[in-house]
Scaffold this motif. Structure first.
Motif, short mmCIF file in Angstrom:
data_model
loop_
_atom_site.label_atom_id
_atom_site.label_comp_id
_atom_site.label_asym_id
_atom_site.label_seq_id
_atom_site.Cartn_x
_atom_site.Cartn_y
_atom_site.Cartn_z
N ARG A 15 0.79 -1.12 0.02
CA ARG A 15 0.02 0.06 0.11
C ARG A 15 0.85 1.12 -0.03
O ARG A 15 0.58 2.09 -0.67
CB ARG A 15 -0.90 0.08 1.11
CG ARG A 15 -1.70 1.02 1.27
CD ARG A 15 -2.63 0.99 2.58
NE ARG A 15 -3.51 2.20 2.55
CZ ARG A 15 -4.94 2.24 2.54
NH1 ARG A 15 -5.52 1.17 2.28
NH2 ARG A 15 -5.63 3.33 2.78
N SER A 16 1.78 1.26 0.78
CA SER A 16 2.91 2.32 0.86
C SER A 16 3.32 2.64 -0.38
O SER A 16 3.51 3.72 -1.01
CB SER A 16 3.98 2.03 1.91
OG SER A 16 4.77 3.19 2.04
N PHE A 19 0.84 4.02 -3.13
CA PHE A 19 0.56 5.50 -2.83
C PHE A 19 1.77 6.37 -2.99
O PHE A 19 1.61 7.56 -3.59
CB PHE A 19 0.38 5.62 -1.12
CG PHE A 19 -1.10 5.22 -0.81
CD1 PHE A 19 -2.02 5.03 -1.64
CD2 PHE A 19 -1.31 5.55 0.71
CE1 PHE A 19 -3.64 4.66 -1.32
CE2 PHE A 19 -2.87 5.08 1.03
CZ PHE A 19 -3.71 4.71 0.02
N TRP A 43 -6.19 12.79 -2.06
CA TRP A 43 -5.80 12.07 -0.84
C TRP A 43 -6.79 12.24 0.30
O TRP A 43 -6.92 10.91 1.08
CB TRP A 43 -4.46 12.49 -0.20
CG TRP A 43 -3.62 12.31 -1.42
CD1 TRP A 43 -2.55 12.94 -2.01
CD2 TRP A 43 -3.06 11.00 -1.81
NE1 TRP A 43 -1.79 12.51 -2.80
CE2 TRP A 43 -1.99 11.25 -2.60
CE3 TRP A 43 -3.38 9.61 -1.25
CZ2 TRP A 43 -1.33 10.04 -3.21
CZ3 TRP A 43 -2.79 8.78 -1.86
CH2 TRP A 43 -1.63 8.76 -2.87
N ARG A 47 -7.04 8.28 0.91
CA ARG A 47 -6.20 7.91 2.06
C ARG A 47 -6.82 8.10 3.22
O ARG A 47 -6.67 7.31 4.10
CB ARG A 47 -4.96 8.74 2.14
CG ARG A 47 -3.91 8.15 3.12
CD ARG A 47 -2.58 9.02 3.21
NE ARG A 47 -1.76 8.99 1.88
CZ ARG A 47 -0.80 9.62 1.51
NH1 ARG A 47 -0.89 10.92 2.17
NH2 ARG A 47 -0.23 9.46 0.51
#
Length: 78
Positions: A15-16, A19, A43, A47
């Motif tokens: 996921r990091s 992103f 975001w 997020r």
């Protein structure tokens, strides 16, 4: 044998990385009018999990719910 916690961490890592890649792509549009607003909308939605309605209600966004949805569509369509 893979442990439950390592699968969870790998998911967080994926996921990091995802992103970070999305962020890099979004920032290629920083010269566009309304970039800061559109970047924040993206975001806040993806997020932070805010709805289009919640984002439209924020001061400074100055868009209707439909406007926020259109912005998200335009950004994800790229």
């Amino acid at each position: 044998m893979e442990h439950e916690s390592s699968r969870g961490s790998f998911s967080d890592l994926e996921r990091s990385v995802l992103f970070a890649e999305i962020d890099r792509i979004l920032k290629t549009r920083k010269h566009e009018l309304n970039f800061e607003r559109d970047y924040a909308i993206f975001w806040l939605y993806y997020r932070n999990g805010l709805t289009a309605k919640a984002i439209a209600a924020l001061p400074g966004i100055k868009l209707t719910v439909k406007g926020v949805e259109s912005t998200l569509f335009r950004l994800t369509d790229r």
